[in-house]
Design a protein around this motif. Structure first.
Motif, PDB file in Angstrom:
ATOM      1  N   LEU A  27      56.025  72.403  51.472  1.00  0.00           N
ATOM      2  CA  LEU A  27      54.792  71.756  51.019  1.00  0.00           C
ATOM      3  C   LEU A  27      54.921  70.250  51.190  1.00  0.00           C
ATOM      4  O   LEU A  27      56.009  69.694  51.026  1.00  0.00           O
ATOM      5  N   ARG A  28      53.806  69.586  51.476  1.00  0.00           N
ATOM      6  CA  ARG A  28      53.796  68.133  51.424  1.00  0.00           C
ATOM      7  C   ARG A  28      53.800  67.728  49.947  1.00  0.00           C
ATOM      8  O   ARG A  28      53.533  68.548  49.068  1.00  0.00           O
ATOM      9  N   ARG A  60      64.388  57.756  63.927  1.00  0.00           N
ATOM     10  CA  ARG A  60      65.072  56.469  63.883  1.00  0.00           C
ATOM     11  C   ARG A  60      64.090  55.349  64.227  1.00  0.00           C
ATOM     12  O   ARG A  60      63.328  55.457  65.174  1.00  0.00           O
ATOM     13  N   GLY A  61      64.092  54.312  63.425  1.00  0.00           N
ATOM     14  CA  GLY A  61      63.217  53.171  63.652  1.00  0.00           C
ATOM     15  C   GLY A  61      61.859  53.286  62.969  1.00  0.00           C
ATOM     16  O   GLY A  61      61.126  52.311  62.898  1.00  0.00           O
ATOM     17  N   GLN A  62      61.518  54.461  62.494  1.00  0.00           N
ATOM     18  CA  GLN A  62      60.242  54.621  61.790  1.00  0.00           C
ATOM     19  C   GLN A  62      60.349  54.040  60.383  1.00  0.00           C
ATOM     20  O   GLN A  62      61.403  54.129  59.751  1.00  0.00           O
ATOM     21  N   ILE A  63      59.261  53.465  59.926  1.00  0.00           N
ATOM     22  CA  ILE A  63      59.221  52.956  58.563  1.00  0.00           C
ATOM     23  C   ILE A  63      58.881  54.083  57.598  1.00  0.00           C
ATOM     24  O   ILE A  63      59.473  54.222  56.545  1.00  0.00           O
ATOM     25  N   LYS A  64      57.921  54.913  57.989  1.00  0.00           N
ATOM     26  CA  LYS A  64      57.501  56.030  57.146  1.00  0.00           C
ATOM     27  C   LYS A  64      57.860  57.347  57.812  1.00  0.00           C
ATOM     28  O   LYS A  64      57.857  57.471  59.022  1.00  0.00           O
ATOM     29  N   GLY A  65      58.115  58.328  56.970  1.00  0.00           N
ATOM     30  CA  GLY A  65      58.369  59.674  57.437  1.00  0.00           C
ATOM     31  C   GLY A  65      57.505  60.645  56.655  1.00  0.00           C
ATOM     32  O   GLY A  65      56.625  60.235  55.903  1.00  0.00           O
ATOM     33  N   THR A  66      57.778  61.903  56.826  1.00  0.00           N
ATOM     34  CA  THR A  66      57.064  62.944  56.094  1.00  0.00           C
ATOM     35  C   THR A  66      58.054  63.667  55.198  1.00  0.00           C
ATOM     36  O   THR A  66      59.071  64.169  55.682  1.00  0.00           O
ATOM     37  N   ARG A  67      57.796  63.697  53.910  1.00  0.00           N
ATOM     38  CA  ARG A  67      58.652  64.403  52.963  1.00  0.00           C
ATOM     39  C   ARG A  67      58.066  65.790  52.738  1.00  0.00           C
ATOM     40  O   ARG A  67      56.883  65.933  52.444  1.00  0.00           O
TER      41      ARG A  67
END
Length: 91
Positions: A27-28, A60-67
């Motif tokens: 789930l998000r 790598r290098g991304q500021i935001k991701g998906t949890r």
């Protein structure tokens, strides 16, 4: 328990129904909060304490991701804390 339908407001004034499986694996964060009825800070507290499993999808290098939150882990945690209800005792 009936699985809730999750609606995501995309900012256009219309609500789109998100794809929802009766037994999702992941789930998000917003969906996990809606399912469990806990606040976002409380959910992150459970994650930080290792009581509920999650994964972060971030390149790598991304500021935001998906949890993503493990549905089975969240459900097992809630079930482990459940109390009350009628118990059927046999004489």
């Amino acid at each position: 328990m009936r699985t809730p339908t999750i609606y995501i407001n995309r900012g256009h004034g219309d609500e789109d129904q998100a794809a929802w499986s009766p037994n999702p694996d992941w789930l998000r964060v917003a969906e996990a909060c809606a399912y469990s009825r806990v606040s976002k800070p409380k959910l992150y507290d459970l994650l930080n304490r290792g009581l509920v499993k999650s994964v972060s999808l971030k390149e790598r290098g991304q500021i935001k991701g998906t949890r993503l939150i493990s549905f089975s882990s969240l459900k097992a945690f809630l079930e482990s804390r459940a109390s009350g209800g009628a118990s059927a005792e046999k004489d």
